[in-house]
Design a protein around this motif. Structure first.
Motif, short mmCIF file in Angstrom:
data_model
loop_
_atom_site.label_atom_id
_atom_site.label_comp_id
_atom_site.label_asym_id
_atom_site.label_seq_id
_atom_site.Cartn_x
_atom_site.Cartn_y
_atom_site.Cartn_z
N ASP A 130 1.19 -1.39 -0.19
CA ASP A 130 0.17 -0.71 -0.28
C ASP A 130 0.49 0.78 -0.20
N GLN A 131 0.57 2.20 -1.17
CA GLN A 131 1.61 3.52 -1.11
C GLN A 131 1.19 4.56 0.00
N GLU A 133 0.47 3.25 2.74
CA GLU A 133 1.55 3.15 4.22
C GLU A 133 2.90 2.74 4.06
#
Length: 420
Positions: A130-131, A133
């Motif tokens: 997840d970018q 995250e």
């Protein structure tokens, strides 16, 4: 390793890269200013130049933007399996570039359907990152590192920050602790394999990297988690443990060293170029422009070895023999006057070759993840320490003596101390 039966370099026919005029790429005075070397080679030899690697091993350096694009788009002519190389009889067992070219069962050396299978596993494992995250984790990592030196008012950013952020982010993505002795040893050994300093043993370092990652894969088989390694292990393609270890080496190496140099080269540009001086503090737009300009003018991976000719062919007016090695001159191609005729590189253009091109380019979404890491690292530092300035004159900054990677030896700065 395969002996193709090609005669030694000293018996090479005209047109082979061993002919008179080949330039040594080891121990060059150009290492601080490689752009001068690329200009000189292009002026004397054109888009494809004969060069000599360590131990005077002959190869071709592909300098032209369109020629690099052609090589990387025609795997049937210029393949990745290094066992084709016609110079293996001349390569000593302790050759410094062996970690780059010694055949391994990794995604880097696979071809055709097998490469698509292996690259597909990497792509899907990275797509699980997840970018948002990742950006959050990188900001936390950056904050922790900045806190360790912000009270002193001085820091050497290459070692204390630029290398540490992508290292911790990469190993955390793969399921290792982001700090600790074992992790630090892994990163030190990866540096040796990519950019060996005098006294380093890159071949031994590569072996230690494999051992540490073998243990990681074993641990994740027993206790999987939300990480890249676990996703590779559970992928329906059914990669073996050895294949996953080899591909993890490629993933972590690509995420760490080049991204660290991308961060530091961008900070150097922001701190030394007056075009950015008024907008550095909190200037997100200028950070993005600087990141992209660095990929054009000071790309972290200057040259990549390589491709091996599958059969006799021609490139850039040169006769390439079956089994010849071609080094991709990514930095030279990015500054090719054929695409920038007025010597002005447009930073807003993102058609650079810094992530290579074609089937074997850096797999999606790896460039996006690298951008998240680099952008977060640069922006967080400038937000936390807005009056950051160089301690030395810009002309005193020195580059690591490597024709392969473009990175500073040190980036010393000072700033107003921040109380913790």
């Amino acid at each position: 390793m395969t002996d193709t039966g090609t005669p030694p370099a000293d018996a090479a026919p005209p047109g082979c890269p061993a002919h008179a005029g080949a330039v040594r790429l080891a121990g060059l005075e150009y290492q601080q200013t490689p752009s001068q070397l690329y200009r000189a080679l292009r002026r004397e030899h054109g888009a494809v130049a004969p060069v000599l690697l360590d131990n005077d091993i002959p190869a071709w350096l592909v300098l032209g933007y369109s020629e690099v694009g052609y090589v990387t788009s025609h795997d049937e002519l210029f393949a990745r399996d290094s066992r084709r190389w016609n110079q293996w009889p001349n390569i000593p067992p302790d050759w410094p570039l062996l970690p780059y070219v010694g055949y391994q069962p990794s995604v880097l050396f696979t071809e055709g359907e097998e490469h698509q299978r292996r690259a597909g596993v990497i792509t899907e494992a990275l797509e699980g990152v997840d970018q948002f995250e990742l950006a959050r984790d990188c900001r936390r990592i950056a904050d922790e590192l900045i806190a360790s030196f912000s009270g002193s008012g001085r820091a050497e950013l290459m070692s204390a920050y630029a290398h540490a952020v992508p290292m911790r982010a990469a190993v955390q993505m793969c399921g290792m602790p982001h700090s600790g002795t074992d992790t630090q040893h892994l990163v030190d050994d990866l540096r040796m394999t990519l950019d060996a300093a005098e006294g380093d043993d890159p071949v031994a370092a590569y072996g230690r990297v494999g051992s540490r990652l073998t243990q990681l894969v074993k641990d994740k088989r027993e206790r999987p988690g939300p990480d890249v390694t676990s996703r590779m292990l559970s992928h329906p393609a059914g990669l073996t443990d050895e294949e996953i270890v080899q591909d993890l080496v490629s993933i972590i190496a690509a995420a760490q060293q080049p991204t660290a140099n991308w961060i530091c080269n961008t900070l150097r540009l922001l701190l030394t170029d007056e075009r950015f001086a008024l907008n550095v503090s909190g200037g997100r737009l200028s950070v993005g422009e600087a990141l992209n300009e660095v990929l054009w003018l000071d790309t972290p991976t200057q040259n990549f070895i390589g491709r091996w000719a599958a059969r006799d062919t021609q490139l850039g007016g040169r006769q390439i023999r079956a089994g010849d090695c071609l080094v991709l001159g990514l930095a030279a191609a990015n500054t090719d006057p054929q695409i920038w005729p007025e010597a002005h590189v447009g930073a807003e253009n993102s058609a650079h070759l810094s992530f290579s091109n074609g089937e074997h380019r850096c797999p999606y979404p790896a460039p996006l993840l690298a951008d998240v890491i680099a952008r977060t690292a640069v922006e967080t530092l400038l937000e936390r320490l807005p009056d950051l300035v160089l301690v030395v004159d810009p002309a005193e900054l020195t580059w690591r003596p490597s024709i392969w990677m473009r990175g500073l030896t040190a980036l010393p700065v000072e700033f107003t101390p921040v109380a913790q």
